[in-house]
Design an enzyme around this catalytic site. Structure first.
Site, PDB file in Angstrom:
ATOM      1  N   LEU A 233      65.029  44.422  18.213  1.00 46.34           N
ATOM      2  CA  LEU A 233      63.668  44.349  18.800  1.00 46.34           C
ATOM      3  C   LEU A 233      63.205  45.839  19.054  1.00 46.34           C
ATOM      4  O   LEU A 233      63.988  46.766  18.878  1.00 46.34           O
ATOM      5  CB  LEU A 233      63.864  43.711  20.156  1.00 46.34           C
ATOM      6  CG  LEU A 233      64.172  42.331  20.063  1.00 46.34           C
ATOM      7  CD1 LEU A 233      64.517  41.634  21.390  1.00 46.34           C
ATOM      8  CD2 LEU A 233      63.280  41.498  18.979  1.00 46.34           C
ATOM      9  N   SER A 234      61.797  46.030  19.631  1.00 49.24           N
ATOM     10  CA  SER A 234      61.423  47.460  19.781  1.00 49.24           C
ATOM     11  C   SER A 234      62.012  47.971  20.873  1.00 49.24           C
ATOM     12  O   SER A 234      62.378  49.309  20.779  1.00 49.24           O
ATOM     13  CB  SER A 234      59.881  47.466  20.301  1.00 49.24           C
ATOM     14  OG  SER A 234      59.663  46.521  21.445  1.00 49.24           O
ATOM     15  N   GLU A 235      62.810  47.321  21.953  1.00 50.78           N
ATOM     16  CA  GLU A 235      63.593  47.962  22.742  1.00 50.78           C
ATOM     17  C   GLU A 235      64.620  46.993  23.525  1.00 50.78           C
ATOM     18  O   GLU A 235      64.278  45.772  23.392  1.00 50.78           O
ATOM     19  CB  GLU A 235      62.740  48.485  24.297  1.00 50.78           C
ATOM     20  CG  GLU A 235      62.059  49.762  23.884  1.00 50.78           C
ATOM     21  CD  GLU A 235      60.704  49.857  24.093  1.00 50.78           C
ATOM     22  OE1 GLU A 235      60.196  50.968  23.847  1.00 50.78           O
ATOM     23  OE2 GLU A 235      60.243  48.881  24.645  1.00 50.78           O
ATOM     24  N   THR A 236      65.769  47.446  23.687  1.00 46.69           N
ATOM     25  CA  THR A 236      66.867  46.502  24.340  1.00 46.69           C
ATOM     26  C   THR A 236      67.119  47.378  25.537  1.00 46.69           C
ATOM     27  O   THR A 236      67.360  48.405  25.590  1.00 46.69           O
ATOM     28  CB  THR A 236      67.878  46.456  23.636  1.00 46.69           C
ATOM     29  OG1 THR A 236      67.897  45.635  22.350  1.00 46.69           O
ATOM     30  CG2 THR A 236      69.141  45.672  24.151  1.00 46.69           C
TER      31      THR A 236
ATOM     32  N   HIS B 124      57.762  47.967  28.805  1.00 45.61           N
ATOM     33  CA  HIS B 124      58.066  46.525  28.848  1.00 45.61           C
ATOM     34  C   HIS B 124      59.514  46.228  29.043  1.00 45.61           C
ATOM     35  O   HIS B 124      59.735  45.234  29.920  1.00 45.61           O
ATOM     36  CB  HIS B 124      57.474  46.126  27.694  1.00 45.61           C
ATOM     37  CG  HIS B 124      58.503  45.773  26.436  1.00 45.61           C
ATOM     38  ND1 HIS B 124      58.895  46.876  25.558  1.00 45.61           N
ATOM     39  CD2 HIS B 124      59.166  44.627  26.146  1.00 45.61           C
ATOM     40  CE1 HIS B 124      60.007  46.156  24.747  1.00 45.61           C
ATOM     41  NE2 HIS B 124      59.831  44.926  24.889  1.00 45.61           N
TER      42      HIS B 124
END
Length: 285
Positions: free
Chosen positions: A43-46, A75
């Site tokens: 994902l774009s961030e974890t 986010h």
């Protein structure tokens, strides 16, 4: 096994907004293990939740792209705060960039950015336009901006929504733009859709993110672009409604509030909602 939760952030509609993985119980993980898990989720961030250094705070967190750790991101902050809130009206997260206070009310979380944005040398108009597959005539008259506030982003206003929809990262121009911006890979293209609204897209191929559905950190730093281009009052509070992710089928809604005094930004806040869509367990690498 580690517990994880998936939220869609900057939305209250499942399967829209920006997906986020929250991994709990991360105290014993190494940086390499966190990076491996972030790459697995892709994902774009974890965000990884750890025991805070200060017990009066809610958590210490570390945030990863699929390719690298970053000091702060919007986010993950919004989603993690809503996940941890448990009815509280305020959550404080210890992020690499600094302490991030988050206020919560009626299902909405609002964070105050841990660092005020600072100007950096901007790439020229031609290479910035080419990085998006556009011509310089597709850009608005607004100067290209480059600002850092933890992460850094290049800001480019385009003429209209049709032009915004046509934008897409192009090589080798994107790499040339990034090199001209001293390694900054995030390009935030936007259209002002009204006096208090805008629609944007954020591309960051060097981070493994061709396009991000919603970028809270870029939204917070966008305040500096607005101030530099004369769209903020010398003193006061300005609130804008922003859309992102529309063109990729994951519409997101963000609220940006900016405090200014004597022409200088004194605080930026970003607000949004989130909805949980999954939970499970993942092996420790």
């Amino acid at each position: 096994m580690l517990d994880f939760h998936i939220y869609d952030v900057f939305t209250d509609t499942p399967f829209t907004g920006n997906p986020l993985a929250i991994v709990e119980g991360a105290d014993g993980l190494t940086t390499a293990q966190m990076q491996t898990i972030a790459r697995q989720f892709n994902l774009s961030e974890t965000i990884f939740v750890q025991t805070p250094d200060d017990p009066t705070h809610n958590a210490k967190v570390r945030i990863f792209f699929p390719t690298a750790e970053i000091p702060f991101a919007g986010h993950p902050t919004i989603g993690c705060a809503l996940h941890l809130a448990n009815g509280a009206s305020e959550v404080t997260l210890e992020e690499v960039a600094g302490l991030v206070p988050v206020t919560l009310a009626n299902g909405t979380a609002e964070f105050t950015a841990p660092k005020l944005p600072e100007a950096r040398p901007a790439p020229d108009r031609a290479i910035t336009a080419a990085a998006m597959g556009l011509a310089t005539s597709d850009l608005a008259d607004t100067p290209i901006g480059h600002f850092e506030g933890g992460p850094s982003f290049v800001y480019a206003e385009v003429k209209d929504l049709e032009t915004l929809a046509r934008a897409w990262p192009q090589e080798p121009a994107f790499g040339q733009m990034s090199k001209a911006a001293n390694g900054t890979g995030g390009l935030y293209a936007y259209v002002r859709t009204g006096p208090d609204s805008a629609q944007a897209r954020m591309f960051d191929p060097p981070a493994g993110i061709m396009e991000d559905p919603a970028t809270g950190s870029a939204t917070a730093i966008f305040a500096a672009q607005l101030n530099a281009t004369g769209h903020l009052p010398a003193t006061g509070t300005t609130t804008l409604s922003l859309k992102q992710g529309v063109e990729m089928g994951r519409p997101s809604g963000l609220r940006l509030s900016i405090d200014t005094e004597n022409g200088q930004i004194t605080a930026t806040r970003v607000a949004g909602r989130a909805v949980k869509i999954a939970h499970g367990q993942i092996r420790v690498p």
